[in-house]
Design an enzyme around this catalytic site. Structure first.
Site, short mmCIF file in Angstrom:
data_model
loop_
_atom_site.label_atom_id
_atom_site.label_comp_id
_atom_site.label_asym_id
_atom_site.label_seq_id
_atom_site.Cartn_x
_atom_site.Cartn_y
_atom_site.Cartn_z
N ARG A 125 -67.68 50.04 55.16
CA ARG A 125 -67.64 48.59 55.05
C ARG A 125 -69.03 48.02 55.34
NH1 ARG A 125 -63.75 49.22 52.48
NH2 ARG A 125 -61.62 48.53 52.92
N HIS A 142 -69.21 48.37 45.31
CA HIS A 142 -67.95 48.77 45.94
C HIS A 142 -67.08 49.57 44.95
CE1 HIS A 142 -64.98 47.66 49.36
NE2 HIS A 142 -64.61 48.79 48.80
P1 NDP Z 1 -58.95 57.50 58.21
O1 NDP Z 1 -58.17 56.52 59.01
O2 NDP Z 1 -58.25 58.66 57.61
O3 NDP Z 1 -60.13 58.11 59.10
C1 NDP Z 1 -60.89 57.33 59.96
C2 NDP Z 1 -61.81 58.24 60.77
O4 NDP Z 1 -62.67 57.43 61.57
C3 NDP Z 1 -61.03 59.14 61.74
O5 NDP Z 1 -61.63 60.42 61.82
C4 NDP Z 1 -61.20 58.41 63.08
O6 NDP Z 1 -61.18 59.26 64.23
C5 NDP Z 1 -62.60 57.85 62.91
N1 NDP Z 1 -62.81 56.72 63.82
C6 NDP Z 1 -62.11 55.55 63.89
N2 NDP Z 1 -62.59 54.79 64.89
C7 NDP Z 1 -63.58 55.48 65.46
C8 NDP Z 1 -64.44 55.24 66.56
N3 NDP Z 1 -64.36 54.12 67.27
N4 NDP Z 1 -65.34 56.18 66.90
C9 NDP Z 1 -65.42 57.35 66.19
N5 NDP Z 1 -64.63 57.64 65.14
C10 NDP Z 1 -63.73 56.73 64.78
O7 NDP Z 1 -59.72 56.65 57.11
P2 NDP Z 1 -60.16 57.10 55.63
O8 NDP Z 1 -60.95 58.34 55.74
O9 NDP Z 1 -58.99 57.08 54.71
O10 NDP Z 1 -61.08 55.86 55.21
C11 NDP Z 1 -62.22 55.48 55.95
C12 NDP Z 1 -62.73 54.13 55.48
O11 NDP Z 1 -63.37 54.25 54.23
C13 NDP Z 1 -61.68 53.05 55.24
O12 NDP Z 1 -61.27 52.45 56.46
C14 NDP Z 1 -62.40 52.08 54.34
O13 NDP Z 1 -63.07 51.10 55.10
C15 NDP Z 1 -63.44 52.94 53.64
N6 NDP Z 1 -63.16 53.05 52.19
C16 NDP Z 1 -64.12 52.64 51.29
C17 NDP Z 1 -63.91 52.75 49.93
C18 NDP Z 1 -64.97 52.42 48.95
O14 NDP Z 1 -64.70 52.42 47.73
N7 NDP Z 1 -66.19 52.13 49.35
C19 NDP Z 1 -62.65 53.24 49.40
C20 NDP Z 1 -61.72 53.69 50.42
C21 NDP Z 1 -61.99 53.57 51.76
P3 NDP Z 1 -59.86 60.09 64.64
O15 NDP Z 1 -59.73 61.17 63.59
O16 NDP Z 1 -60.22 60.64 65.97
O17 NDP Z 1 -58.71 59.13 64.63
C1 OXD Z 2 -60.38 50.72 50.21
C2 OXD Z 2 -61.53 50.28 49.41
O1 OXD Z 2 -60.37 50.49 51.42
O2 OXD Z 2 -61.46 50.38 48.16
O3 OXD Z 2 -59.47 51.33 49.63
O4 OXD Z 2 -62.53 49.85 49.95
#
Ligand code: NDP
Ligand code: OXD
Length: 273
Positions: A188, A236
């Site tokens: 983000r 994006h």
């Molecule tokens: P998940 O919820 O599967 O994974 C999130 C990861 O972040 C986990 O490993 C979690 O740790 C870690 N995390 C969360 N908070 C913290 C913190 N405070 N400190 C350290 N690590 C942290 O999410 P996804 O992998 O599915 O997606 C990640 C992000 O990607 C989405 O939230 C979205 O914003 C972005 N995204 C962007 C897209 C784009 O087109 N640009 C498309 C899709 C998603 P733990 O494993 O320990 O819980």
């Molecule tokens: C998502 C994105 O969060 O597209 O799926 O950013």
């Protein structure tokens, strides 16, 4: 509104959810759910399901591989050489000397980590809770962030946007990396402190950045990132799912809500992801 039991949304207007008294579940079109969770009137005890889908995951990994390889194989230098009609072979870098740090080892981060690993890049991952992933050096929690960054030539952000992660791509983070590193932000825009990125590029602490997400989208025409020679911008699109893949998890979630079955990929509202 009384008839509505499930809502499919990504960026709902604030306060709208409380208008549906019989709501059983909210299904997010996106993987990131911060726009749903920001509503202070969000009904308690209504589960939020987010999209987890193989096509979404593999396309994200594709984007990250492209960005990493462009940096690693000196694509930017050769572009400059080509413009100047300049022929100069540069020494080929070793993948083993290019450690990649992945912030967020969730669905998307873990997939990117495994595929980059198979190309021979040393991988470091950082998450909130401890992890043990074969062949990946895992770090967790705020206390281990700098240690994780200390060897990362490339830093990929795949964190959810939460109060803990907002602004995490900042001067301190960049300074903890070896000089001349590369940033890839596909999570983000609010993870990034924009002025700190520009400063890190000016000082050479970072040599470039590939950005898919921005605090303001569309990125305003007047924004300095557009014309910055060391910044690559995409609108994006790091990943998206097509309807043919996307409908299945949505229909499945609606069925489970209707039949009172356990839901998959439920968001932990307290953790914010
Ligand atoms: P998940 O919820 O599967 O994974 C999130 C990861 O972040 C986990 O490993 C979690 O740790 C870690 N995390 C969360 N908070 C913290 C913190 N405070 N400190 C350290 N690590 C942290 O999410 P996804 O992998 O599915 O997606 C990640 C992000 O990607 C989405 O939230 C979205 O914003 C972005 N995204 C962007 C897209 C784009 O087109 N640009 C498309 C899709 C998603 P733990 O494993 O320990 O819980
Ligand atoms: C998502 C994105 O969060 O597209 O799926 O950013």
């Amino acid at each position: 509104p009384e008839k509505i039991e499930a809502i499919l949304t990504w960026k709902p207007p604030l306060g709208i959810m409380e208008k549906f008294p019989h709501l059983k579940g909210i299904i997010s079109f996106g993987a990131g759910v911060e726009e749903i969770l920001r509503d202070p009137q969000l009904p308690q005890n209504v589960p939020i399901v987010r999209i987890v889908e193989p096509c979404l995951t593999s396309r994200m990994t594709e984007y990250i591989l492209l960005a990493v390889l462009r940096f690693h194989r000196q694509a930017f230098q050769y572009q400059t050489f080509q413009k100047a009609r300049h022929w100069e072979p540069l020494p080929l870098p070793e993948t083993s000397s290019c450690t990649i740090g992945i912030l967020g080892l969730g669905v998307l981060g873990a997939d990117a980590a495994m595929k980059l690993k198979t190309l021979g890049f040393p991988i470091r991952g950082w998450s909130r809770t401890p992890k043990n992933i074969d062949g990946i050096e895992c770090f967790y929690g705020p206390d281990q962030l700098k240690l994780c960054l200390s060897k990362c030539r490339v830093l990929v952000c795949l964190l959810p946007l939460t109060p803990e992660t907002e602004g995490i791509l900042n001067r301190e983070t960049f300074s903890a990396m070896p000089k001349g590193g590369y940033l890839i932000n596909v999570a983000r825009g609010q993870h990034l402190v924009e002025t700190d990125l520009l400063e890190a590029l000016d000082s050479g602490q970072l040599s470039g950045a590939c950005l898919d997400v921005f605090s303001r989208e569309p990125l305003p025409e007047s924004h300095p990132f557009w014309s910055h020679p060391q910044i690559t911008i995409t609108p994006h699109v790091a990943t998206q799912t097509d309807n043919e893949y996307w409908t299945e998890p949505i229909v499945d979630a609606i069925r489970c809500l209707r039949d009172g079955l356990p839901l998959k990929n439920v968001v932990n509202c307290e953790q914010g992801y």
